[in-house]
Motif scaffolding. Structure first.
Motif, PDB file in Angstrom:
ATOM      1  N   GLU A 295       0.835  -1.196   0.000  1.00 29.36           N
ATOM      2  CA  GLU A 295       0.000   0.000   0.000  1.00 29.36           C
ATOM      3  C   GLU A 295       0.870   1.246   0.000  1.00 29.36           C
ATOM      4  O   GLU A 295       0.594   2.220  -0.668  1.00 29.36           O
ATOM      5  N   THR A 296       1.960   1.200   0.769  1.00 32.83           N
ATOM      6  CA  THR A 296       2.846   2.354   0.866  1.00 32.83           C
ATOM      7  C   THR A 296       3.549   2.618  -0.459  1.00 32.83           C
ATOM      8  O   THR A 296       3.755   3.744  -0.857  1.00 32.83           O
ATOM      9  N   ALA A 297       3.899   1.529  -1.147  1.00 30.93           N
ATOM     10  CA  ALA A 297       4.595   1.691  -2.420  1.00 30.93           C
ATOM     11  C   ALA A 297       3.709   2.391  -3.439  1.00 30.93           C
ATOM     12  O   ALA A 297       4.181   3.034  -4.362  1.00 30.93           O
ATOM     13  N   SER A 298       2.392   2.257  -3.271  1.00 32.73           N
ATOM     14  CA  SER A 298       1.458   2.937  -4.176  1.00 32.73           C
ATOM     15  C   SER A 298       0.841   4.119  -3.433  1.00 32.73           C
ATOM     16  O   SER A 298      -0.357   4.194  -3.241  1.00 32.73           O
ATOM     17  N   ASP A 299       1.717   5.046  -3.010  1.00 32.63           N
ATOM     18  CA  ASP A 299       1.280   6.076  -2.077  1.00 32.63           C
ATOM     19  C   ASP A 299       0.653   7.291  -2.755  1.00 32.63           C
ATOM     20  O   ASP A 299       0.190   8.195  -2.085  1.00 32.63           O
ATOM     21  N   GLU A 300       0.635   7.350  -4.077  1.00 32.07           N
ATOM     22  CA  GLU A 300       0.079   8.503  -4.752  1.00 32.07           C
ATOM     23  C   GLU A 300      -1.437   8.363  -4.868  1.00 32.07           C
ATOM     24  O   GLU A 300      -1.942   7.309  -5.226  1.00 32.07           O
ATOM     25  N   LYS A 301      -2.136   9.447  -4.566  1.00 32.55           N
ATOM     26  CA  LYS A 301      -3.598   9.403  -4.474  1.00 32.55           C
ATOM     27  C   LYS A 301      -4.263   9.005  -5.783  1.00 32.55           C
ATOM     28  O   LYS A 301      -3.891   9.449  -6.857  1.00 32.55           O
ATOM     29  N   LYS A 302      -5.255   8.159  -5.682  1.00 29.25           N
ATOM     30  CA  LYS A 302      -6.041   7.757  -6.838  1.00 29.25           C
ATOM     31  C   LYS A 302      -7.429   8.390  -6.804  1.00 29.25           C
ATOM     32  O   LYS A 302      -8.160   8.313  -7.770  1.00 29.25           O
ATOM     33  N   VAL A 303      -7.811   8.971  -5.670  1.00 31.08           N
ATOM     34  CA  VAL A 303      -9.026   9.781  -5.585  1.00 31.08           C
ATOM     35  C   VAL A 303      -8.548  11.216  -5.432  1.00 31.08           C
ATOM     36  O   VAL A 303      -7.883  11.556  -4.453  1.00 31.08           O
ATOM     37  N   VAL A 304      -8.838  12.049  -6.410  1.00 31.43           N
ATOM     38  CA  VAL A 304      -8.287  13.396  -6.445  1.00 31.43           C
ATOM     39  C   VAL A 304      -9.416  14.420  -6.430  1.00 31.43           C
ATOM     40  O   VAL A 304     -10.276  14.425  -7.314  1.00 31.43           O
ATOM     41  N   LYS A 305      -9.389  15.307  -5.432  1.00 30.69           N
ATOM     42  CA  LYS A 305     -10.374  16.382  -5.331  1.00 30.69           C
ATOM     43  C   LYS A 305      -9.800  17.630  -6.006  1.00 30.69           C
ATOM     44  O   LYS A 305      -8.727  18.099  -5.636  1.00 30.69           O
ATOM     45  N   ILE A 306     -10.549  18.141  -6.990  1.00 37.47           N
ATOM     46  CA  ILE A 306     -10.086  19.303  -7.746  1.00 37.47           C
ATOM     47  C   ILE A 306     -11.048  20.470  -7.537  1.00 37.47           C
ATOM     48  O   ILE A 306     -12.245  20.348  -7.779  1.00 37.47           O
ATOM     49  N   GLY A 307     -10.519  21.589  -7.109  1.00 39.35           N
ATOM     50  CA  GLY A 307     -11.326  22.788  -6.902  1.00 39.35           C
ATOM     51  C   GLY A 307     -11.506  23.558  -8.208  1.00 39.35           C
ATOM     52  O   GLY A 307     -10.536  23.832  -8.922  1.00 39.35           O
ATOM     53  N   VAL A 308     -12.746  23.898  -8.532  1.00 43.24           N
ATOM     54  CA  VAL A 308     -13.061  24.636  -9.751  1.00 43.24           C
ATOM     55  C   VAL A 308     -14.077  25.730  -9.417  1.00 43.24           C
ATOM     56  O   VAL A 308     -14.699  25.710  -8.349  1.00 43.24           O
TER      57      VAL A 308
ATOM     58  N   ALA B 283      -8.245  26.536   0.282  1.00 43.52           N
ATOM     59  CA  ALA B 283      -8.698  25.151   0.451  1.00 43.52           C
ATOM     60  C   ALA B 283      -7.595  24.176   0.047  1.00 43.52           C
ATOM     61  O   ALA B 283      -7.408  23.125   0.675  1.00 43.52           O
ATOM     62  N   LEU B 284      -6.851  24.535  -0.999  1.00 38.77           N
ATOM     63  CA  LEU B 284      -5.730  23.699  -1.433  1.00 38.77           C
ATOM     64  C   LEU B 284      -4.645  23.665  -0.369  1.00 38.77           C
ATOM     65  O   LEU B 284      -4.144  22.595  -0.004  1.00 38.77           O
ATOM     66  N   ALA B 285      -4.284  24.831   0.144  1.00 42.26           N
ATOM     67  CA  ALA B 285      -3.242  24.902   1.180  1.00 42.26           C
ATOM     68  C   ALA B 285      -3.664  24.151   2.440  1.00 42.26           C
ATOM     69  O   ALA B 285      -2.826  23.545   3.118  1.00 42.26           O
ATOM     70  N   ASP B 286      -4.963  24.185   2.733  1.00 47.12           N
ATOM     71  CA  ASP B 286      -5.478  23.522   3.945  1.00 47.12           C
ATOM     72  C   ASP B 286      -5.746  22.023   3.737  1.00 47.12           C
ATOM     73  O   ASP B 286      -6.297  21.364   4.625  1.00 47.12           O
ATOM     74  N   LYS B 287      -5.425  21.517   2.556  1.00 47.46           N
ATOM     75  CA  LYS B 287      -5.583  20.095   2.209  1.00 47.46           C
ATOM     76  C   LYS B 287      -7.041  19.638   2.172  1.00 47.46           C
ATOM     77  O   LYS B 287      -7.344  18.470   2.353  1.00 47.46           O
ATOM     78  N   GLU B 288      -7.931  20.595   1.908  1.00 52.25           N
ATOM     79  CA  GLU B 288      -9.337  20.238   1.714  1.00 52.25           C
ATOM     80  C   GLU B 288      -9.552  19.712   0.294  1.00 52.25           C
ATOM     81  O   GLU B 288     -10.516  18.988   0.037  1.00 52.25           O
ATOM     82  N   ILE B 289      -8.683  20.114  -0.619  1.00 55.20           N
ATOM     83  CA  ILE B 289      -8.681  19.615  -1.987  1.00 55.20           C
ATOM     84  C   ILE B 289      -7.235  19.277  -2.355  1.00 55.20           C
ATOM     85  O   ILE B 289      -6.295  19.653  -1.630  1.00 55.20           O
ATOM     86  N   ASP B 290      -7.047  18.582  -3.483  1.00 52.52           N
ATOM     87  CA  ASP B 290      -5.711  18.147  -3.889  1.00 52.52           C
ATOM     88  C   ASP B 290      -5.110  19.013  -4.992  1.00 52.52           C
ATOM     89  O   ASP B 290      -3.893  19.182  -5.068  1.00 52.52           O
ATOM     90  N   LEU B 291      -5.970  19.532  -5.849  1.00 57.73           N
ATOM     91  CA  LEU B 291      -5.568  20.413  -6.947  1.00 57.73           C
ATOM     92  C   LEU B 291      -6.637  21.486  -7.105  1.00 57.73           C
ATOM     93  O   LEU B 291      -7.758  21.322  -6.622  1.00 57.73           O
TER      94      LEU B 291
END
Length: 282
Positions: free
Chosen positions: A24-37, A73-81
């Motif tokens: 699980e750690t080796a695949s540590d990059e997020k696959k569910v990505v929240k994008i602010g628009v 929101a991005l800086a506060d980690k409420e979204i990812d991009l």
């Protein structure tokens, strides 16, 4: 003997558990990505989400009502991009609010336009008329430069990317230029001679920029480069491969065609390598 077998079984189970955790750690990059628009009209994001899903990435869109919220929101980690702003706005906002966020790829350049319900050409705008412009520093400066390009005002020689009304050198028609929240610029059209409106907001208000603006910024002008829109991420995530894949998907030919259709040609997709983008930022 049974004790040894029991201990061996426990050891095997622990090894399997640790191996699973390691996987699980080796695949540590997020696959569910929240994008602010700031707008999800049209088919573009549906296409992007569908293509991302085929790559094992789930995109969740988080819509914001104004420009002041998505970066925090991005800086506060409420979204990812987030994907809503141009380079000039991002630079100004992150410096003003001390945020460690960076662009990781380009999206579009959306020409700013001058709109009017009363006049069909900027030359018809009378003396002492009211003109609305966005009030955030980067877009206010951009709007004033646009008014200068059509000859309504003249700016000081040292007018920069974040200039304001104090940078006006000449105003021969004695125009009353009124800065306001960008989202309000279409709504005040009945009360002003003209309004300078961001492309995205114009689209949300039902305008077709190439058809309805009485003057539209030239997206190919080198002076417009600071207004290229970008995907932004936290600096710690600038090399995230999942996020880079989303940027790549954004430039898929099917997505590019959908953007052209959704904006009636009002937005132009820009694909600039990050190294070049950093030069523009500097």
């Amino acid at each position: 003997m049974y004790k040894k077998i029991g201990l061996s079984l426990i050891a095997v189970l622990l090894f399997a558990l640790l191996s699973a955790c390691k996987g699980e750690t080796a695949s540590d990059e997020k696959k569910v990505v929240k994008i602010g628009v700031t707008g999800t009209d049209g088919q573009v994001w549906d296409i992007i989400k569908e293509k991302a899903a085929k790559e094992g990435i789930t995109i969740e869109l988080v819509e914001f009502s104004d420009y002041t919220l998505p970066n925090q929101a991005l800086a506060d980690k409420e979204i990812d991009l987030n994907a809503f702003q141009h380079i000039a706005f991002l630079n100004q906002f992150k410096e003003e609010h001390h945020l460690d966020i960076v662009p990781i790829g380009t999206t579009v350049i959306a020409p700013m336009g001058i709109y009017s319900e009363k006049y069909k050409d900027v030359s018809e705008i009378p003396d002492k008329a009211k003109i609305a412009i966005p009030d955030d520093p980067s877009n206010q400066a951009r709007a004033l430069k646009l008014l200068q390009s059509v000859g309504l005002i003249k700016l000081k020689e040292d007018f920069g990317l974040f200039g304001d009304l104090s940078g006006i050198k000449e105003n021969p028609k004695k125009l009353e230029i009124i800065p306001m929240v960008a989202q309000q610029t279409p709504r005040v059209l009945p009360d002003v001679a003209a309004s300078v409106i961001n492309n995205g907001i114009a689209g949300q208000a039902g305008f077709v920029p190439n058809k309805d603006a009485i003057f539209l910024e030239d997206p190919n002008d080198p002076a417009a480069q600071p207004y290229i829109n970008v995907f932004a991420a936290r600096a710690e995530d600038k090399d995230n491969q999942t996020f880079k894949k989303i940027v790549e998907i954004y430039h898929d030919p099917e997505v590019v065609e959908a953007i052209k259709k959704d904006t009636n040609g009002g937005s132009v997709v820009v694909d600039i390598p990050i190294e070049e983008l950093e030069d523009i930022i500097k």
